[in-house]
Scaffold this motif. Structure first.
Motif, short mmCIF file in Angstrom:
data_model
loop_
_atom_site.label_atom_id
_atom_site.label_comp_id
_atom_site.label_asym_id
_atom_site.label_seq_id
_atom_site.Cartn_x
_atom_site.Cartn_y
_atom_site.Cartn_z
N LEU A 14 0.83 -1.21 0.00
CA LEU A 14 0.00 0.00 0.00
C LEU A 14 0.86 1.26 0.00
O LEU A 14 0.51 2.25 -0.62
CB LEU A 14 -0.93 -0.01 1.22
N GLY A 15 1.99 1.20 0.69
CA GLY A 15 2.91 2.35 0.69
C GLY A 15 3.48 2.62 -0.69
O GLY A 15 3.59 3.78 -1.11
N VAL A 16 3.82 1.56 -1.41
CA VAL A 16 4.36 1.73 -2.77
C VAL A 16 3.30 2.32 -3.69
O VAL A 16 3.58 3.22 -4.50
CB VAL A 16 4.90 0.38 -3.30
N VAL A 17 2.06 1.82 -3.58
CA VAL A 17 0.97 2.35 -4.41
C VAL A 17 0.71 3.82 -4.07
O VAL A 17 0.54 4.65 -4.97
CB VAL A 17 -0.30 1.49 -4.23
N ALA A 18 0.70 4.15 -2.78
CA ALA A 18 0.46 5.55 -2.38
C ALA A 18 1.58 6.45 -2.88
O ALA A 18 1.33 7.57 -3.34
CB ALA A 18 0.35 5.63 -0.86
N LEU A 19 2.82 5.98 -2.80
CA LEU A 19 3.94 6.78 -3.30
C LEU A 19 3.82 6.98 -4.81
O LEU A 19 4.05 8.08 -5.32
CB LEU A 19 5.26 6.09 -2.96
N GLY A 20 3.47 5.94 -5.54
CA GLY A 20 3.31 6.06 -6.99
C GLY A 20 2.21 7.04 -7.36
O GLY A 20 2.38 7.85 -8.28
N PHE A 25 0.49 12.36 -9.45
CA PHE A 25 -0.30 13.59 -9.39
C PHE A 25 0.56 14.82 -9.23
O PHE A 25 0.20 15.90 -9.70
CB PHE A 25 -1.36 13.50 -8.29
N ARG A 26 1.71 14.71 -8.59
CA ARG A 26 2.63 15.86 -8.53
C ARG A 26 3.22 16.13 -9.91
O ARG A 26 3.49 17.27 -10.25
CB ARG A 26 3.74 15.61 -7.52
N GLY A 27 3.44 15.09 -10.69
CA GLY A 27 3.96 15.25 -12.04
C GLY A 27 2.98 15.95 -12.96
O GLY A 27 3.37 16.65 -13.89
N LEU A 28 1.69 15.77 -12.69
CA LEU A 28 0.69 16.43 -13.53
C LEU A 28 0.70 17.94 -13.34
O LEU A 28 0.29 18.68 -14.24
CB LEU A 28 -0.71 15.90 -13.19
N SER A 29 1.15 18.41 -12.20
CA SER A 29 1.11 19.84 -11.93
C SER A 29 2.41 20.56 -12.31
O SER A 29 2.57 21.73 -12.00
CB SER A 29 0.82 20.08 -10.44
N LEU A 30 3.32 19.86 -12.96
CA LEU A 30 4.57 20.51 -13.37
C LEU A 30 4.30 21.50 -14.50
O LEU A 30 3.38 21.31 -15.30
CB LEU A 30 5.57 19.46 -13.88
#
Length: 49
Positions: A14-20, A25-30
């Motif tokens: 779950l941590g890996v999925v949350a990190l991904g 979503f941070r990449g979308l706001s670049l």
């Protein structure tokens, strides 16, 4: 003890999925990339364009 390892695996997954998802979503706001600076001229006039 097996249950502890099982839940640690679930938590890690779950941590890996949350990190991904966070990175996605941070990449979308670049900001968009600047346009490339290419030489002027007709595209495709030789192999370097």
């Amino acid at each position: 003890m097996a249950q502890v390892w099982q839940w640690m695996g679930v938590g890690l997954g779950l941590g890996v999925v949350a990190l991904g998802l966070t990175v996605f979503f941070r990449g979308l706001s670049l900001p968009p990339n600047a346009p490339e600076h290419r030489s002027q001229g007709v595209k495709g006039e030789d192999w370097r364009t």
